[in-house]
Design an enzyme around this catalytic site. Structure first.
Site, PDB file in Angstrom:
ATOM      1  N   PHE A  88      -1.277  16.492   3.672  1.00  0.00           N
ATOM      2  CA  PHE A  88      -1.617  15.830   2.419  1.00  0.00           C
ATOM      3  C   PHE A  88      -0.383  15.790   1.529  1.00  0.00           C
ATOM      4  CE2 PHE A  88      -3.476  14.744  -1.564  1.00  0.00           C
ATOM      5  CZ  PHE A  88      -4.455  13.845  -1.196  1.00  0.00           C
ATOM      6  N   GLU A 129       0.840  -1.209   0.000  1.00  0.00           N
ATOM      7  CA  GLU A 129       0.000   0.000   0.000  1.00  0.00           C
ATOM      8  C   GLU A 129       0.869   1.250   0.000  1.00  0.00           C
ATOM      9  OE1 GLU A 129      -2.428   1.469  -0.872  1.00  0.00           O
ATOM     10  OE2 GLU A 129      -4.115   1.240   0.520  1.00  0.00           O
ATOM     11  N   ASP A 130       0.343   2.323  -0.546  1.00  0.00           N
ATOM     12  CA  ASP A 130       1.078   3.586  -0.576  1.00  0.00           C
ATOM     13  C   ASP A 130       1.062   4.286   0.780  1.00  0.00           C
ATOM     14  OD1 ASP A 130      -1.648   4.111  -0.741  1.00  0.00           O
ATOM     15  OD2 ASP A 130      -1.499   5.580  -2.353  1.00  0.00           O
ATOM     16  N   ARG A 187       1.342  11.850  -9.440  1.00  0.00           N
ATOM     17  CA  ARG A 187       1.824  10.505  -9.091  1.00  0.00           C
ATOM     18  C   ARG A 187       3.244  10.275  -9.599  1.00  0.00           C
ATOM     19  NH1 ARG A 187      -2.578   7.426  -7.389  1.00  0.00           N
ATOM     20  NH2 ARG A 187      -4.558   7.858  -8.381  1.00  0.00           N
ATOM     21  N   ASP A 189      -4.140   5.761   6.126  1.00  0.00           N
ATOM     22  CA  ASP A 189      -4.702   6.994   6.648  1.00  0.00           C
ATOM     23  C   ASP A 189      -5.696   6.601   7.748  1.00  0.00           C
ATOM     24  OD1 ASP A 189      -5.076   9.786   6.511  1.00  0.00           O
ATOM     25  OD2 ASP A 189      -6.756   9.582   5.143  1.00  0.00           O
TER      26      ASP A 189
END
Ligand code: IMP
Ligand code: MG
Length: 183
Positions: free
Chosen positions: A156, A103-104, A169, A107
């Site tokens: 963010f 996973e990136d 990205r 959160d």
């Protein structure tokens, strides 16, 4: 049109060299952990994980296959977890296999929690989680990744696979998005 980085990025949080160094270390830990297994299924979560997945996979020494899923968590306002909408499913049967979700960023934890349960239900022998970034402050569902690249503050971020409205990205670093961009 070129991206004007000064207009969108407040600060480079993690540069490319640090990312690649850290990912190499993570890969070594993964190699050690799965040392006595014959096969590992890496499941990258689209699209955010693509850069991390590619960089990590290059240093994995265990026989592995690269799979991808695209998911989104249901946000019906009442049920906070347990449900994940699968937009693109795996192409293979994972029963009896060792699965590592790539996973990136974690959160709230909703997506991963639901996804992990869904993969366990399919009969995977083990389901572990590796994430490049973690924002622990934002957690709603208690979920602990097995391996984490970097813990970051509640900002963010974009780049290295992570997007804002599908953009940025491709940036080779993790940067904090300027508030003006999204406020
Ligand atoms: P959650 O853990 O279910 O809240 O979902 C995490 C997902 O939200 C990640 O896989 C990202 O796609 C997205 N996300 C969360 N924080 C950020 C961020 O700072 N930048 C870009 N995407 C983010
Ligand atoms: Mg994601």
């Amino acid at each position: 049109m070129k991206t004007d980085l000064e207009e969108i990025i407040d600060q480079v949080l993690i540069d490319e060299e640090s990312l690649n160094k850290r990912i190499k270390k993570l890969a070594n830990q993964v190699n050690e952990y799965y040392e006595d297994k014959n096969e590992l299924v890496l499941v990258g979560i689209l699209k955010g994980s693509i850069m991390f997945m590619a960089q990590l996979a290059k240093s994995i020494k265990i026989n592995c296959t690269l799979e991808f899923m695209d998911v989104s968590s249901y946000e019906d306002g009442t049920e906070s977890s347990g449900n994940v909408k699968i937009i693109k499913d795996l192409d293979t049967d994972i029963s009896g296999k060792e699965v590592l979700i790539v996973e990136d960023i974690i959160d709230t934890g909703r997506t991963l929690d639901a996804l992990r349960h869904s993969l366990i239900k399919r009969g995977a022998n083990s389901v572990k989680i590796i994430t490049l970034l973690d924002k622990p402050e934002r957690r709603v569902i208690e979920i602990k990744p097995d391996w984490t690249g970097f813990k970051i503050p509640n900002e963010f971020v974009v780049g290295y696979g992570l997007d804002y409205q599908q953009k940025y990205r491709n940036l080779p670093f993790i940067g904090v998005l300027k508030r003006e961009v999204y406020e």
